[in-house]
Design an enzyme around this catalytic site. Structure first.
Site, mmCIF file in Angstrom:
data_model
loop_
_atom_site.group_PDB
_atom_site.id
_atom_site.type_symbol
_atom_site.label_atom_id
_atom_site.label_comp_id
_atom_site.label_asym_id
_atom_site.label_seq_id
_atom_site.Cartn_x
_atom_site.Cartn_y
_atom_site.Cartn_z
ATOM 1 N N ALA A 61 0.848 -1.203 0.000
ATOM 2 C CA ALA A 61 0.000 0.000 0.000
ATOM 3 C C ALA A 61 0.874 1.240 0.000
ATOM 4 O O ALA A 61 2.032 1.210 0.430
ATOM 5 C CB ALA A 61 -0.896 0.026 1.238
ATOM 6 N N TYR A 126 -6.157 8.680 2.248
ATOM 7 C CA TYR A 126 -5.614 7.353 2.521
ATOM 8 C C TYR A 126 -6.726 6.398 2.949
ATOM 9 O O TYR A 126 -6.858 5.288 2.418
ATOM 10 C CB TYR A 126 -4.543 7.436 3.603
ATOM 11 C CG TYR A 126 -4.141 6.103 4.185
ATOM 12 C CD1 TYR A 126 -3.458 5.166 3.416
ATOM 13 C CD2 TYR A 126 -4.452 5.766 5.508
ATOM 14 C CE1 TYR A 126 -3.096 3.939 3.944
ATOM 15 C CE2 TYR A 126 -4.091 4.542 6.039
ATOM 16 C CZ TYR A 126 -3.413 3.630 5.261
ATOM 17 O OH TYR A 126 -3.060 2.409 5.782
#
Length: 294
Positions: A61, A126
C-alpha cells in the site's frame, strides 16, 4: 511439500514480519514493488501464473497518509486498482487472499470501539483508498478475508514505537554529553490500539487455518493515546526523556487524522479464534525481542 504463499508488500512494515513468521511453515515468495508492480495487471497475472500461489497475503500500500493527500492518483492506483489486480489474479489461480486494511476507514467520532458492522466514513484520502480496496476484495474475490489493523509497530524504522525508542536513546545520549537534547513530539489526543506486526501474523495464521472469509477487525486488545503508549514504553525501558505534547490539530500534518479509532475484534471472537493480546502484553514481548537484538 508446504503450501505456496505469496506475500505482496513483503518489504513493508507488516510484510517483513509476515515473511519472517510464515517462512517456517509455508513455501514463501515475498515481493516488494521492484519485483512486482501491482498497478500493472499483466505483470501481476504473469507473476501469479508462474508461481501458482495457494495463499496470498496482500500488505502492499501507499501508507504515508500525507503523501496520499498530495498524490491522490498514485494512492488510488496502488491501494484500490492495484488491489483489484491482485483480486483478479487470485480468482484466476484459486488462491485464498488476505487483504490488510486500516482503522482509518473510520472518522473517529463514535466514542467507543468500532465493530465490523459500523459504517465506514474516512476523513482523509488514505482512508478512502483503503476502503475502496476493501470493497474490491469483498465484492469481487471468490475467497478472501479483510483484516483491519491499526497503529502497527515492528522492526521497521517506520513504526511509532521504533522511532520513539531511537529518538529517546539519542536524547539520553545528548544529555549525557552535556547537550540539551531534542524534545520528542507526541500527539496526545489520538486514541487507537498499538498492535505488534508479529501478533497480526499469528492472527492471520488462525484465519488461514479456518479459511474464514469476510471482514475482521484485527488489533491488540484495549486502547491508548500516543502519549500513554509512549509513557508505557519509556517506563519499561527505564528512560527519562522530555516529551513535547501536541493536539492532533496542532501537529504539522497535511491530512486530517481521526480522533478515536479503537477497534473491537468482534468477528474473531465470534469464531473463537481471537489470539490478539492486550496491547501492553504485545509491547512487552516486542521490547523483550528488541533488547535481545540490541
Amino acid at each position: 511439500m508446504p503450501d505456496r504463499m505469496l506475500i505482496v508488500g513483503g518489504t513493508g512494515l507488516l510484510g517483513v514480519d509476515l515473511t519472517r513468521f510464515f517462512s517456517t511453515s509455508y513455501k514463501v515468495c515475498s515481493v516488494g514493488h521492484r519485483e512486482m508492480d501491482i498497478t500493472n495487471a499483466d505483470q501481476v497475472m504473469r507473476f501469479f501464473d508462474n508461481l501458482g500461489p495457494q495463499y496470498v497475503l496482500h500488505a502492499a500500500a501507499v501508507a504515508d497518509v500525507d503523501k496520499c493527500e498530495i498524490y491522490k492518483d498514485i494512492a488510488m492506483s496502488v491501494n484500490a486498482d492495484g488491489t483489484n489486480n491482485i483480486v483478479r489474479a487470485c480468482r484466476e489461480c484459486g488462491a485464498f487472499l488476505v487483504y490488510y486494511s486500516t482503522d482509518y476507514v473510520f472518522d473517529g467520532l463514535k466514542g467507543a470501539p468500532y465493530i465490523e458492522s459500523d459504517r465506514a466514513n474516512p476523513i482523509n484520502f488514505y482512508g478512502r483508498t483503503k476502503l475502496e480496496g476493501e470493497l474490491r476484495v469483498l465484492n469481487n474475490a471468490d475467497s478472501a478475508a479483510v483484516l483491519r489493523v491499526a497503529w502497527l509497530y515492528g522492526s521497521s524504522e517506520k513504526s511509532f514505537i521504533y522511532r520513539l525508542i531511537q529518538d529517546s536513546l539519542r536524547q539520553v545520549a545528548d544529555k549525557k554529553a552535556g547537550l540539551r537534547g531534542e524534545e520528542i513530539k507526541i500527539v496526545a489526543d489520538q486514541i487507537s490500539t498499538p498492535t505488534w506486526t508479529w501478533d497480526v501474523a499469528r492472527q492471520t495464521e488462525a484465519v488461514l487455518r479456518g479459511r474464514l472469509s469476510g471482514l475482521f477487525h484485527c488489533t491488540a486488545e484495549g486502547q491508548a493515546t500516543r502519549k500513554e503508549t509512549a509513557d508505557y514504553v519509556l517506563k519499561k525501558l527505564g528512560l527519562d526523556v522530555d516529551l513535547a505534547l501536541f493536539r492532533k490539530d496542532e501537529f504539522d500534518w497535511l491530512a486530517p487524522r481521526p480522533g478515536n479509532t479503537a477497534l473491537e475484534n468482534g468477528r474473531l471472537k465470534r469464531y473463537d479464534i481471537n489470539v490478539m493480546p492486550d496491547y501492553r502484553a504485545g509491547i512487552d514481548r516486542y521490547l523483550e525481542e528488541w533488547r535481545n537484538n540490541h
